[in-house]
Design an enzyme around this catalytic site. Structure first.
Site, PDB file in Angstrom:
ATOM      1  N   CYS A 298       0.834  -1.209   0.000  1.00 58.92           N
ATOM      2  CA  CYS A 298       0.000   0.000   0.000  1.00 58.92           C
ATOM      3  C   CYS A 298       0.876   1.271   0.000  1.00 58.92           C
ATOM      4  O   CYS A 298       1.484   1.577  -1.008  1.00 58.92           O
ATOM      5  CB  CYS A 298      -0.984  -0.026   1.166  1.00 58.92           C
TER       6      CYS A 298
ATOM      7  N   GLU B 156      -2.146  -9.002   4.380  1.00 56.03           N
ATOM      8  CA  GLU B 156      -2.152  -9.450   5.774  1.00 56.03           C
ATOM      9  C   GLU B 156      -3.543  -9.599   6.373  1.00 56.03           C
ATOM     10  O   GLU B 156      -3.707 -10.247   7.411  1.00 56.03           O
ATOM     11  CB  GLU B 156      -1.303  -8.495   6.639  1.00 56.03           C
TER      12      GLU B 156
ATOM     13  N   HIS C 241      -3.746  -5.173   0.680  1.00 52.39           N
ATOM     14  CA  HIS C 241      -3.211  -5.650   1.962  1.00 52.39           C
ATOM     15  C   HIS C 241      -3.288  -7.175   2.045  1.00 52.39           C
ATOM     16  O   HIS C 241      -4.369  -7.730   2.261  1.00 52.39           O
ATOM     17  CB  HIS C 241      -3.992  -5.026   3.122  1.00 52.39           C
TER      18      HIS C 241
END
Length: 509
Positions: A79, A169, A167
């Site tokens: 990002c 994660e 993202h």
């Protein structure tokens, strides 16, 4: 020496989650502020740049020095990290025409690129950014797109440097862990050998080397962190560890005796100190939560210091500090000396002039539990809910009196025992009863009552950084409410807290 992945933190709410996901791959990871890039270390196998609430176009946007990283070891920008790699190396980042937040799908993937090995076309990803990469530098290669975001991912030609605008994660990116595995294992070449068993073996060996024949004192709380720390140190130095368990009068019902007994069954050298009268006397008339915490911290230091001096030749203080405590003491702008006031052993090293040993300071809470399991600690202790250092003092939302403590202990005991009996305890991260400074009208039999309100709180979480309220069965809540009102004199109303963290906190104070 342990291989590691470094995450440079630009202030993203997801930074800790990146570290946790890397660790799920049995690879050790560390978080560093973006402006504290570590010196060259051959054990650093790769670096990840986190997201950020900042824009790369801001005048004061975080600007890391990547001179010793980019092009030399594998690098992945996430990002903001990706936008930095585009914006500051010849590309262009502009405000998005519409805020790109939420689910998206990769409708173009370069499957020949190692970062996207085994990633399916149209896989779901999670976007969260107000800017977008409108143009990448000429020597960058586009490797993934969504319908609305052309540059969803890129690689620098002839360089092990990648950027992704989504993202990986978060759970909403359905193949995020696979992508991180591609980077950490396939690209960085990490061996995936960081396991609870390897941590135990390495830590005990390091503790033996560090502590030698020195004597160590440790303040036990009855919780998971201090217990696992105690067992690790005990395995390393045996009788040279002395544990001190202080009853501050604000523990759960019968907890002092029960915890002392369990520790002795584990072979630890534990001294129990009943200082409840002293704590409650100092807290008399105090209602402000921060003042409560500071008083409890000061009295704890007095008691612990006094007891520790009775142990001959002590040169180390052991603490159950875990990784979130370490991270929270370091801001994105650089290290901070601030110690949270609820860390109830803060100040002890200075007072006692002792060196500090913190065997768990690299672990998240769930990792501590897994290490405890590798040490064969009782499951009841490992699954024990977190309990605040100041105890019930911050669950009494007013001044502290022995009567209020007794009432709350009874309510808490009914709630926690009820969760266990109903098979719900292990589904809950933390449960609490809070005594409110409110009286309400009620009816018991033929009499009108005007008595206290208690709030029940139960949350689910992984590490306590975020939490959601537990949807406990209505039948259970009804039964527990009736038990509390019928059995605890002074309570005529029970309410249930349905606030998440954020915006609320887990504890009320």
């Amino acid at each position: 020496m342990q291989e590691k992945i470094i995450i440079l933190d630009f202030g993203s709410q997801y930074t800790q989650l990146i570290a946790r996901r890397v660790r799920e791959l049995n690879v050790y990871s560390e978080i560093h502020p973006f402006n504290h890039v570590p010196a060259y270390d051959p054990m650093v196998k790769g670096v990840i740049l986190s997201g950020s609430p900042f824009s790369v176009r801001d005048e004061n946007s975080p600007l890391p020095d990547l001179a010793d990283i980019k092009g030399k070891i594998p690098l992945l920008g996430v990002c903001y990290g990706a936008q930095h790699l585009a914006h500051n190396f010849g590309g262009e980042v502009l405000p998005s025409k519409h805020r790109e937040y939420g689910r998206a799908n990769l409708d173009y993937i370069d499957h020949d690129n190692v970062l996207f090995h085994d990633i399916l076309l149209n896989t779901q990803v999670w976007m969260s950014h107000g800017d977008t990469i409108s143009r990448i530098p000429d020597y960058y290669k586009l490797i993934a797109s969504t319908r609305d975001v052309k540059v969803a991912a890129f690689q620098v030609n002839n360089e092990k440097t990648w950027g992704i605008q989504f993202h990986p994660e978060v759970y909403h990116t359905t193949q995020g862990l696979q992508l991180l595995k591609n980077f950490v294992v396939n690209i960085c070449g990490c061996r995936q050998d960081w396991t609870p068993e390897s941590f135990v073996e390495l830590t005990i060996r390091e503790l033996r080397e560090k502590l030698g024949n020195d004597r160590v004192v440790l303040g036990l709380s009855g919780g998971v962190d201090s217990s696992v720390a105690a067992i690790l140190i005990h395995r390393a130095i045996h009788e040279n560890l002395t544990c001190i368990f202080v009853d501050n009068g604000l523990l759960r019902k019968n907890e002092f005796a029960n915890v002392l007994e369990s520790y002795r069954n584990m072979g630890l050298n534990v001294k129990g100190v009943d200082a409840s009268a002293k704590f409650l006397d100092r807290l008399r008339g105090v209602a402000d939560p921060e003042t409560k915490r500071k008083i409890i911290g000061r009295v704890f230091i007095e008691i612990f210091d006094e007891e520790a001096h009775k142990v001959q030749g002590v040169s180390w203080l052991a603490q159950g500090t875990i990784y979130p405590d370490v991270i929270e003491s370091i801001s994105v702008k650089g290290p901070s000396a601030t110690i949270k006031s609820h860390h109830n052993v803060g100040g002890l090293p200075e007072t006692m002039k002792l060196k500090v040993v913190e065997p768990l300071k690299l672990l998240f809470k769930d990792e501590v539990r897994r290490v405890g399991a590798a040490l064969n600690l009782p499951s009841g202790l490992l699954k024990r809910h977190p309990f605040p250092g100041p105890g019930l003092a911050i669950r009494i939302i007013s001044d502290i009196t022995p009567e209020k403590v007794s009432i709350l202990q009874e309510v808490d005991d009914i709630f926690i025992s009820g969760l266990k009996d109903a098979g719900l305890y292990d589904e809950v991260w933390q449960a609490a009863a809070i005594l409110l400074p409110i009286q309400t009208v009620g009816v018991m039999g033929d009499e009108r009552t005007y008595e206290n309100v208690v709030a029940l709180r139960a949350v689910s979480s992984t590490d306590g950084m975020t939490a959601d309220w537990c949807h406990l069965p209505y039948e259970f809540l009804s039964r527990i409410s009736n038990q509390i009102i019928n059995n605890v004199k002074g309570i005529n109303r029970v309410v249930y807290d349905i606030s998440s963290k954020p915006p609320a906190t887990i504890e009320w104070e």
